[in-house]
Design a protein around this motif. Structure first.
Motif, PDB file in Angstrom:
ATOM      1  N   GLU A 190      10.724   9.102 -10.166  1.00  0.00           N
ATOM      2  CA  GLU A 190      11.514   9.145  -8.934  1.00  0.00           C
ATOM      3  C   GLU A 190      12.537  10.272  -9.000  1.00  0.00           C
ATOM      4  O   GLU A 190      12.730  11.012  -8.032  1.00  0.00           O
ATOM      5  CB  GLU A 190      12.212   7.806  -8.693  1.00  0.00           C
TER       6      GLU A 190
ATOM      7  N   ALA B 238      12.579  13.366  -6.460  1.00  0.00           N
ATOM      8  CA  ALA B 238      13.798  13.539  -5.666  1.00  0.00           C
ATOM      9  C   ALA B 238      14.332  14.962  -5.818  1.00  0.00           C
ATOM     10  O   ALA B 238      14.730  15.598  -4.832  1.00  0.00           O
ATOM     11  CB  ALA B 238      14.854  12.520  -6.079  1.00  0.00           C
TER      12      ALA B 238
ATOM     13  N   TYR C 122      18.801  10.552   0.506  1.00  0.00           N
ATOM     14  CA  TYR C 122      17.410  10.170   0.786  1.00  0.00           C
ATOM     15  C   TYR C 122      17.232   8.666   0.609  1.00  0.00           C
ATOM     16  O   TYR C 122      17.935   8.017  -0.149  1.00  0.00           O
ATOM     17  CB  TYR C 122      16.416  10.958  -0.079  1.00  0.00           C
ATOM     18  N   ARG C 123      16.260   8.132   1.339  1.00  0.00           N
ATOM     19  CA  ARG C 123      15.882   6.721   1.187  1.00  0.00           C
ATOM     20  C   ARG C 123      14.489   6.699   0.562  1.00  0.00           C
ATOM     21  O   ARG C 123      13.739   7.672   0.659  1.00  0.00           O
ATOM     22  CB  ARG C 123      15.906   6.028   2.546  1.00  0.00           C
ATOM     23  N   PRO C 124      14.109   5.587  -0.064  1.00  0.00           N
ATOM     24  CA  PRO C 124      12.798   5.528  -0.719  1.00  0.00           C
ATOM     25  C   PRO C 124      11.639   5.948   0.184  1.00  0.00           C
ATOM     26  O   PRO C 124      10.731   6.657  -0.262  1.00  0.00           O
ATOM     27  CB  PRO C 124      12.677   4.061  -1.141  1.00  0.00           C
ATOM     28  N   GLU C 125      11.682   5.555   1.457  1.00  0.00           N
ATOM     29  CA  GLU C 125      10.575   5.928   2.351  1.00  0.00           C
ATOM     30  C   GLU C 125      10.545   7.431   2.611  1.00  0.00           C
ATOM     31  O   GLU C 125       9.469   8.001   2.828  1.00  0.00           O
ATOM     32  CB  GLU C 125      10.619   5.137   3.664  1.00  0.00           C
TER      33      GLU C 125
ATOM     34  N   ASN D  75       8.520  -2.377  -8.982  1.00  0.00           N
ATOM     35  CA  ASN D  75       9.437  -3.221  -8.231  1.00  0.00           C
ATOM     36  C   ASN D  75       9.653  -4.561  -8.924  1.00  0.00           C
ATOM     37  O   ASN D  75      10.756  -5.119  -8.899  1.00  0.00           O
ATOM     38  CB  ASN D  75       8.957  -3.422  -6.798  1.00  0.00           C
TER      39      ASN D  75
ATOM     40  N   LEU E 103      11.317   9.713   0.346  1.00  0.00           N
ATOM     41  CA  LEU E 103      10.705  10.287  -0.860  1.00  0.00           C
ATOM     42  C   LEU E 103       9.204  10.023  -0.876  1.00  0.00           C
ATOM     43  O   LEU E 103       8.420  10.926  -1.173  1.00  0.00           O
ATOM     44  CB  LEU E 103      11.370   9.717  -2.114  1.00  0.00           C
ATOM     45  N   ASP E 104       8.802   8.808  -0.528  1.00  0.00           N
ATOM     46  CA  ASP E 104       7.367   8.490  -0.452  1.00  0.00           C
ATOM     47  C   ASP E 104       6.667   9.430   0.523  1.00  0.00           C
ATOM     48  O   ASP E 104       5.583   9.954   0.235  1.00  0.00           O
ATOM     49  CB  ASP E 104       7.144   7.052   0.009  1.00  0.00           C
TER      50      ASP E 104
ATOM     51  N   LYS F 266      12.066  -3.719 -11.724  1.00  0.00           N
ATOM     52  CA  LYS F 266      13.369  -3.329 -11.182  1.00  0.00           C
ATOM     53  C   LYS F 266      14.134  -4.515 -10.604  1.00  0.00           C
ATOM     54  O   LYS F 266      15.345  -4.623 -10.782  1.00  0.00           O
ATOM     55  CB  LYS F 266      13.156  -2.263 -10.102  1.00  0.00           C
TER      56      LYS F 266
ATOM     57  N   ARG G 165       3.526   0.728  -7.951  1.00  0.00           N
ATOM     58  CA  ARG G 165       4.752   0.433  -7.207  1.00  0.00           C
ATOM     59  C   ARG G 165       5.110  -1.051  -7.330  1.00  0.00           C
ATOM     60  O   ARG G 165       6.263  -1.415  -7.511  1.00  0.00           O
ATOM     61  CB  ARG G 165       4.564   0.824  -5.737  1.00  0.00           C
TER      62      ARG G 165
END
Length: 189
Positions: free
Chosen positions: A3, A7, A26-29, A102, A31-32, A105, A98
């Motif tokens: 990540e 990023a 940035y938000r996770p979406e 998750n 970056l995806d 995490k 993922r």
């Protein structure tokens, strides 16, 4: 580590004049979306010279200061970084990886330890083959077991137990290559 790498690459492409700001916002979406677009060769919002980028293009751009007397070796290094980032991107976008990430995490009921698979012919139908007659196909003592949600119908989920094996030597090598990549990207900036 992946990540962080993606990023920083996203910041280089979209905000090279303010990478810390891009990384903070940035938000996770986002970056995806960035990783998927680069992986698929789609247009991305870019401050670089082009909007359709590949991982090879990014490696060539960010490693442009690399200048070796052996030009063939220099070219192989740049191509190698591009291929490495492409493989990481595929893994980063993997739904299976993922879900495992998750689960770790967020502290879900994840189990440590690998899994093995073996097979054997039943001598009597319906009676399991004795362990001493089983043939081992493979496995690892390292890995994780976690629960993966599967949609049954709209709004209804089922949790299925899933196991992935890890190879610590591969993971250690990968982290080292990501670390080298990050140093190169920071030098580029």
């Amino acid at each position: 580590a992946m990540e962080t790498l993606f990023a920083l690459l996203g910041a280089i492409v979209q905000a090279p004049d303010c990478p810390a700001g891009w990384i903070q916002k940035y938000r996770p979406e986002h970056l995806d979306n960035f990783v998927e677009k680069v992986s698929r060769g789609r247009e991305v919002l870019s401050k670089l010279a082009q909007n359709r980028l590949t991982w090879a293009d990014l490696a060539e751009t960010t490693l442009r200061c690399l200048s070796l007397q052996d030009k063939d070796k220099e070219k192989r290094i740049k191509i190698g970084y591009g291929k490495f980032w492409s493989r990481l991107a595929d893994e980063f976008l993997s739904a299976e990886i993922r879900t495992e990430y998750n689960s770790i995490k967020h502290g879900f009921r994840i189990g440590s330890g690998g899994s093995w698979i073996s097979f054997g012919k039943e001598d009597i139908p319906g009676v399991a083959c004795p362990p001493e007659k089983m043939q081992l196909l493979g496995g690892s003592e390292f890995g994780s077991t976690f629960y993966e949600p599967t949609e049954l119908a709209k709004g209804n989920l089922r949790l299925a137990r899933r196991s992935l094996n890890w190879d610590p030597s591969i993971l250690a090598g990968r982290v080292r290559l990501i670390s080298m990549s990050l140093r190169n990207l920071v030098s580029f900036l």
